[in-house]
Design a protein around this motif. Structure first.
Motif, short mmCIF file in Angstrom:
data_model
loop_
_atom_site.label_atom_id
_atom_site.label_comp_id
_atom_site.label_asym_id
_atom_site.label_seq_id
_atom_site.Cartn_x
_atom_site.Cartn_y
_atom_site.Cartn_z
N GLY A 1 0.81 -1.22 0.00
CA GLY A 1 0.00 0.00 0.00
C GLY A 1 0.85 1.27 0.00
O GLY A 1 2.06 1.21 0.23
N ARG A 2 0.17 2.41 -0.23
CA ARG A 2 0.91 3.66 -0.39
C ARG A 2 1.63 4.11 0.88
O ARG A 2 2.57 4.88 0.82
CB ARG A 2 -0.05 4.77 -0.87
N LYS A 3 1.16 3.64 2.03
CA LYS A 3 1.82 4.06 3.27
C LYS A 3 3.08 3.26 3.55
O LYS A 3 3.87 3.61 4.42
CB LYS A 3 0.84 3.91 4.44
N ASN A 4 3.24 2.16 2.82
CA ASN A 4 4.43 1.32 3.00
C ASN A 4 5.61 2.01 2.29
O ASN A 4 5.48 2.43 1.15
CB ASN A 4 4.17 -0.07 2.40
N MET A 5 6.73 2.11 2.97
CA MET A 5 7.88 2.81 2.39
C MET A 5 8.42 2.15 1.13
O MET A 5 9.18 2.74 0.38
CB MET A 5 8.99 2.94 3.42
N LEU A 6 8.03 0.90 0.89
CA LEU A 6 8.52 0.21 -0.31
C LEU A 6 7.66 0.51 -1.55
O LEU A 6 8.00 0.11 -2.65
CB LEU A 6 8.55 -1.31 -0.06
N THR B 1 -12.31 -21.98 -0.32
CA THR B 1 -13.02 -23.03 -1.07
C THR B 1 -12.55 -22.97 -2.51
O THR B 1 -11.69 -22.16 -2.86
CB THR B 1 -14.54 -22.75 -1.04
N ASP B 2 -13.17 -23.83 -3.36
CA ASP B 2 -12.75 -23.80 -4.77
C ASP B 2 -13.23 -22.53 -5.49
O ASP B 2 -12.97 -22.35 -6.67
CB ASP B 2 -13.20 -25.07 -5.50
N ARG B 3 -13.96 -21.67 -4.78
CA ARG B 3 -14.35 -20.37 -5.36
C ARG B 3 -13.17 -19.38 -5.38
O ARG B 3 -13.23 -18.34 -6.02
CB ARG B 3 -15.48 -19.73 -4.54
N VAL B 4 -12.12 -19.67 -4.61
CA VAL B 4 -10.96 -18.78 -4.57
C VAL B 4 -10.14 -18.99 -5.84
O VAL B 4 -9.62 -20.07 -6.08
CB VAL B 4 -10.10 -19.03 -3.30
N VAL B 5 -10.07 -17.93 -6.67
CA VAL B 5 -9.33 -18.01 -7.93
C VAL B 5 -7.84 -17.83 -7.64
O VAL B 5 -6.98 -18.49 -8.21
CB VAL B 5 -9.81 -16.88 -8.90
N LYS B 6 -7.55 -16.92 -6.75
CA LYS B 6 -6.15 -16.61 -6.43
C LYS B 6 -6.09 -15.84 -5.13
O LYS B 6 -7.07 -15.17 -4.76
CB LYS B 6 -5.59 -15.74 -7.55
N ARG B 7 -4.97 -15.93 -4.45
CA ARG B 7 -4.78 -15.08 -3.27
C ARG B 7 -3.38 -14.47 -3.33
O ARG B 7 -2.42 -15.13 -3.76
CB ARG B 7 -4.98 -15.86 -1.98
N ILE B 8 -3.29 -13.21 -2.93
CA ILE B 8 -1.99 -12.52 -2.87
C ILE B 8 -1.89 -11.91 -1.48
O ILE B 8 -2.81 -11.21 -1.02
CB ILE B 8 -1.88 -11.42 -3.96
N ARG B 9 -0.79 -12.18 -0.81
CA ARG B 9 -0.62 -11.63 0.55
C ARG B 9 -0.46 -10.13 0.51
O ARG B 9 0.01 -9.56 -0.48
CB ARG B 9 0.60 -12.28 1.22
N ILE B 10 -0.83 -9.50 1.61
CA ILE B 10 -0.65 -8.05 1.72
C ILE B 10 0.46 -7.77 2.73
O ILE B 10 0.46 -8.33 3.83
CB ILE B 10 -1.97 -7.38 2.14
N ALA B 11 1.42 -6.94 2.31
CA ALA B 11 2.60 -6.70 3.17
C ALA B 11 2.21 -5.83 4.36
O ALA B 11 1.36 -4.96 4.25
CB ALA B 11 3.69 -6.03 2.37
#
Ligand code: HSE
Length: 398
Positions: free
Chosen positions: A264-269, A388-398
């Protein structure tokens, strides 16, 4: 005068030769005596290059010359660099390297040999290229308990992800361009599968937390599955997708992983774009600190190696202290590590709520059959149990 030798006259080795030659006077003043490159070892010939005067094809010239006190290893890979480094250290020569693969695999043993021989094995250039992050963790921040390290440690993947986000390029096109520009490794798998970043975070985390973290135990995911739809969701969330190499020292234990994450924008990276690298270190006294710069390239990487050569010259018969112990760090199981997750879901909002509780859907007109949402912070095992199998993809949030 201190004599040095460089093993490997590729991009980094040639850069070290150039920096030590170009800044010879300045370095002489800083060290108190001249550092002369007496040999450069490479199997190839370099007609017309000034290196010809000191070029050798035989490692024994370096090993058997008592005059050579410092050896630079910029060959890369494990063979023959491991054997050459070990023999140079055993012969009482300091070794300075940019070789993250070798440091991650054998760094503990090589530092131990260096200690027994009262010399130094230095590897500032192995992580973050020209960014002096090893010194930070090995020296400047040693008064702090380090809570976390979050790094963009691979320029190739950061370049690819930036191109995908800003220019709407597909992964394969962005990779080809990165290769053409000379950013990617010979084998781009090491970059795009996260293996390069994995070795770097294993090294940084070993220094940060004081016990050896084997890169083999670091959960690693690359960026090959990131697609245009993920980028569109990231934009809608006002976030960016970055390959993060991260570790944390929590009450439950130490964790480490490499994975594409939303930042996110508040993350220094957030503002670290293109081939640049950055490492965000949080210490219990200092708080957040950010180290930013060129993570690759001939002269930036050579700057770090040459800095190590100067340190080695200043400490010729004295091993500098380091907190990297041989004892193996037992990492927390991945299942226990906690993050919030961004989820792409091909089902109804009711189904999503039944699995994950209250959610705020993000819908893209181009993807009518799915929507996205962000989960609360949860352990990986709880995410797996809810998905469940409804999840297409997941991406972690830093
Ligand atoms: N391939 C690496 C990168 C080179 O892209 O960051 C520097 O280790």
């Amino acid at each position: 005068m201190v004599s040095a030798a460089i093993m490997g006259y590729g991009t980094v080795g040639a850069g070290v030769f150039k920096v030590l030659t170009m800044n010879r006077e300045l370095i002489r003043e800083r060290v108190g005596e001249e550092i002369r490159v007496k040999y450069v070892l490479d199997l190839r010939e370099f007609p017309g290059d000034p290196v010809t005067d000191v070029l050798t094809h035989d490692f024994n010239d370096i090993l058997n010359d008592p005059d050579v006190k410092i050896v630079v290893e910029t060959m890369g890979g494990l063979r023959p660099s491991y054997d050459f480094t070990k023999r140079a250290l055993l012969a009482g020569k300091a070794v300075c390297t940019s070789n993250k693969e070798l440091v991650a695999e054998h760094g503990v043993e090589l530092r131990q040999i260096a200690k027994e021989k009262n010399v130094n094995y230095l590897f500032e250039a192995s992580c973050g290229g020209g960014i002096p992050i090893i010194h930070v963790l090995d020296s400047a921040l040693t008064a702090d308990e380090i809570d976390s390290v979050h790094g963009i440690l691979n320029g190739t993947t950061n370049y690819i992800l930036t191109q995908m986000m800003d220019e709407g390029r597909e992964f394969a096109d962005a990779l080809k361009e990165a290769q053409a520009l000379g950013y990617a490794e010979r084998n781009p798998e090491a970059d795009v599968e996260g293996w390069d970043a994995c070795r770097k975070i294993a090294i940084l985390s070993s220094l940060a937390y004081g016990k050896h973290i084997s890169y083999k135990n670091v959960h690693t995911e690359g960026i090959t599955a990131i697609d245009a739809a993920d980028m569109a969701y990231a934009k809608a969330l006002k976030m960016k997708i970055r390959l993060l190499a991260a570790s944390g020292n929590t009450a439950e234990g130490v964790w480490a992983m490499v994975a594409p994450m939303l930042v996110g924008r508040k993350n220094m990276l957030y503002n670290v774009d293109g081939v640049l690298n950055a490492i965000l270190v949080h210490g219990n006294a200092v708080g957040d600190t950010l180290f930013y710069g060129s993570g690759a390239g001939s002269l930036p990487t050579a700057s770090a190696v040459a800095g190590d050569v100067i340190s080695a010259a200043r400490h010729l018969n004295r091993t500098m202290a380091s907190d990297w112990k041989a004892e193996e760090m037992e990492l927390m199981p991945l299942d226990e590590v906690k993050h919030a997750f961004f989820v792409r879901f091909a089902g109804t909002e009711e189904e999503a709520r039944a699995s994950f509780g209250e959610i705020t859907p993000v819908r893209l007109p181009s993807l009518p059959d799915e929507f996205g949402f962000v989960t609360p912070v949860m352990a990986e095992k709880d995410f797996k149990a809810a998905a469940t199998d409804r999840v297409v993809k997941r991406i972690r949030i830093a």
